[in-house]
Design an enzyme around this catalytic site. Structure first.
Site, mmCIF file in Angstrom:
data_model
loop_
_atom_site.group_PDB
_atom_site.id
_atom_site.type_symbol
_atom_site.label_atom_id
_atom_site.label_comp_id
_atom_site.label_asym_id
_atom_site.label_seq_id
_atom_site.Cartn_x
_atom_site.Cartn_y
_atom_site.Cartn_z
ATOM 1 N N TYR A 166 0.643 -1.223 0.086
ATOM 2 C CA TYR A 166 0.013 -0.063 -0.117
ATOM 3 C C TYR A 166 0.913 1.192 0.213
ATOM 4 O O TYR A 166 0.680 2.146 -0.790
ATOM 5 C CB TYR A 166 -0.835 0.097 1.005
ATOM 6 C CG TYR A 166 -1.954 1.130 1.135
ATOM 7 C CD1 TYR A 166 -2.996 1.252 0.378
ATOM 8 C CD2 TYR A 166 -1.590 2.296 2.029
ATOM 9 C CE1 TYR A 166 -3.955 2.186 0.587
ATOM 10 C CE2 TYR A 166 -2.500 3.357 2.203
ATOM 11 C CZ TYR A 166 -3.612 3.161 1.483
ATOM 12 O OH TYR A 166 -4.536 4.305 1.588
ATOM 13 N N LYS A 170 1.201 4.037 -3.018
ATOM 14 C CA LYS A 170 0.865 5.606 -2.955
ATOM 15 C C LYS A 170 2.346 6.352 -3.240
ATOM 16 O O LYS A 170 2.173 7.515 -3.751
ATOM 17 C CB LYS A 170 0.355 5.781 -1.477
ATOM 18 C CG LYS A 170 -0.933 5.246 -1.311
ATOM 19 C CD LYS A 170 -2.235 5.573 -2.111
ATOM 20 C CE LYS A 170 -3.488 5.209 -1.815
ATOM 21 N NZ LYS A 170 -4.581 5.575 -2.819
HETATM 22 P P1 NAP Z 1 -13.436 2.390 0.598
HETATM 23 O O1 NAP Z 1 -14.739 2.676 1.297
HETATM 24 O O2 NAP Z 1 -12.869 0.787 0.686
HETATM 25 O O3 NAP Z 1 -13.818 2.709 -0.660
HETATM 26 C C1 NAP Z 1 -13.132 2.178 -2.211
HETATM 27 C C2 NAP Z 1 -13.882 2.639 -3.262
HETATM 28 O O4 NAP Z 1 -12.862 2.146 -4.229
HETATM 29 C C3 NAP Z 1 -15.136 1.897 -3.404
HETATM 30 O O5 NAP Z 1 -16.126 2.522 -4.084
HETATM 31 C C4 NAP Z 1 -14.752 0.816 -4.249
HETATM 32 O O6 NAP Z 1 -15.533 0.175 -5.193
HETATM 33 C C5 NAP Z 1 -13.672 1.464 -5.177
HETATM 34 N N1 NAP Z 1 -13.043 0.267 -5.983
HETATM 35 C C6 NAP Z 1 -11.915 -0.675 -5.601
HETATM 36 N N2 NAP Z 1 -11.481 -1.339 -6.564
HETATM 37 C C7 NAP Z 1 -12.153 -0.582 -7.508
HETATM 38 C C8 NAP Z 1 -11.575 -0.867 -9.068
HETATM 39 N N3 NAP Z 1 -11.034 -1.696 -9.542
HETATM 40 N N4 NAP Z 1 -12.382 -0.264 -9.959
HETATM 41 C C9 NAP Z 1 -13.102 0.872 -9.515
HETATM 42 N N5 NAP Z 1 -13.592 1.127 -8.347
HETATM 43 C C10 NAP Z 1 -12.733 0.403 -7.440
HETATM 44 O O7 NAP Z 1 -12.032 3.154 0.838
HETATM 45 P P2 NAP Z 1 -11.873 4.609 1.231
HETATM 46 O O8 NAP Z 1 -11.327 4.728 2.452
HETATM 47 O O9 NAP Z 1 -13.056 5.286 0.638
HETATM 48 O O10 NAP Z 1 -10.783 4.962 0.070
HETATM 49 C C11 NAP Z 1 -10.695 5.841 -1.044
HETATM 50 C C12 NAP Z 1 -9.339 6.365 -1.294
HETATM 51 O O11 NAP Z 1 -8.869 7.017 -0.258
HETATM 52 C C13 NAP Z 1 -8.272 5.152 -1.649
HETATM 53 O O12 NAP Z 1 -7.561 5.577 -2.811
HETATM 54 C C14 NAP Z 1 -7.662 5.085 -0.255
HETATM 55 O O13 NAP Z 1 -6.320 4.710 -0.332
HETATM 56 C C15 NAP Z 1 -7.784 6.516 0.006
HETATM 57 N N6 NAP Z 1 -7.301 6.775 1.582
HETATM 58 C C16 NAP Z 1 -8.017 6.293 2.469
HETATM 59 C C17 NAP Z 1 -7.900 6.582 3.845
HETATM 60 C C18 NAP Z 1 -8.676 6.197 5.078
HETATM 61 O O14 NAP Z 1 -8.287 6.302 6.087
HETATM 62 N N7 NAP Z 1 -9.689 5.503 4.562
HETATM 63 C C19 NAP Z 1 -6.723 7.277 4.127
HETATM 64 C C20 NAP Z 1 -5.965 7.605 3.111
HETATM 65 C C21 NAP Z 1 -6.018 7.396 1.765
HETATM 66 P P3 NAP Z 1 -16.689 -0.877 -4.731
HETATM 67 O O15 NAP Z 1 -17.823 -0.575 -3.866
HETATM 68 O O16 NAP Z 1 -17.177 -1.709 -6.108
HETATM 69 O O17 NAP Z 1 -15.585 -2.020 -3.853
#
Ligand code: NAP
Length: 246
Positions: A166, A170
């Site tokens: 991961y 990033k």
């Molecule tokens: P999440 O709730 O798991 O949501 C992930 C989203 O990405 C879902 O809509 C999922 O779709 C979609 N996705 C995954 N694989 C995909 C693919 N192959 N094609 C299209 N869509 C896909 O996670 P989140 O926390 O919102 O994360 C969003 C972003 O923020 C990520 O890049 C993550 O690395 C970043 N981020 C998150 C955090 C945190 O604390 N949460 C911190 C730093 C960065 P499905 O519904 O179909 O699975």
């Protein structure tokens, strides 16, 4: 009256991406929710339309080249241009991996396929549409966990967190943020990376219960750089407090 801006948010059907889509729409942007599952994408867009917002969905699996091509054609047919691309779709499979391997080719490939190649493929395909915009913006949703400075800082809250695939995905996303910003320096397009902070989503088990930030608060930094004006930065990395060290 000018035409509304058009934005695509990948992985926009839930979590942070959904909130980014909502806030872009609240700012008057026509928002397109990219979702790999058309039903989930449609439901998310319906939810926003129910709030009086201008939202549509497009089927987009960032890992699937044909799906990215198809979504691009769809956007071209519908709107002919794109103003904002938010590369938000991301995964953290190390959080649920059975083994506590120190390093795993399988997990690296899986993670990079979505977090890096997904963003590269989406950006590659949509760049021609972004070039037609008067003020194209690309926001790469990254993480402080990808910062090499942060990884080597013993005082970082993430210091002990062993998610090397991961982190590397990033870090690579950050690198292409810099590279792409340079390549596009003679265009209106601005490219920035953002860290939303630790957000209450389903990215990892326990994340929703333990993370300090709501998706609503965390989405703001992505929206800020999605709508940054022409004098704004490009090729930089920001969180809600300002600049993040690479
Ligand atoms: P999440 O709730 O798991 O949501 C992930 C989203 O990405 C879902 O809509 C999922 O779709 C979609 N996705 C995954 N694989 C995909 C693919 N192959 N094609 C299209 N869509 C896909 O996670 P989140 O926390 O919102 O994360 C969003 C972003 O923020 C990520 O890049 C993550 O690395 C970043 N981020 C998150 C955090 C945190 O604390 N949460 C911190 C730093 C960065 P499905 O519904 O179909 O699975």
């Amino acid at each position: 009256m000018g035409m509304a801006k058009i934005a695509l948010v990948t992985g926009g059907n839930r979590g942070l991406g959904f909130e980014i889509a909502r806030q872009l729409a609240q700012a008057g942007v026509k928002v397109v929710i990219g979702a790999r599952d058309p039903r989930r994408g449609g439901e998310a867009a319906d939810l926003l339309r129910g709030e009086g917002l201008d939202a549509e969905a497009v089927t987009l699996d960032v890992e699937d080249h044909a799906s990215v091509e198809h979504a691009t054609r769809e956007l071209e047919d519908r709107y002919g241009t794109l103003d904002v691309l938010v590369n938000n779709a991301g995964i953290l499979p190390e959080a649920t991996a059975d083994s506590r391997e120190v390093i795993s080719t399988r997990l690296f490939r899986q993670t990079f396929e979505t977090n890096l190649f997904g963003a590269v493929s989406t950006t590659e395909q949509l760049l021609p549409l972004l070039r037609r915009s008067e003020a194209g913006r690309i926001v790469n949703v990254s993480s402080t966990m990808g910062s090499l400075s942060d990884q080597s800082n013993p005082d970082s809250p993430y210091y002990e967190l062993p998610v090397p695939a991961y982190r590397a995905s990033k870090a690579a996303l950050n690198s292409i943020t810099v590279g792409l910003a340079k390549s596009l320096a003679d265009t209106p397009i601005k490219v920035n990376a953002v860290c939303p902070g630790s957000v209450q989503t389903d990215l990892a088990p326990g994340q929703r219960e333990q993370a300090p930030l709501t998706a609503t608060d965390a989405a703001r930094v992505a929206v800020r750089y999605a709508l940054v004006d022409d004098s704004g930065p490009s090729g930089r990395f920001f969180d809600r407090d300002g600049s993040v060290a690479w």
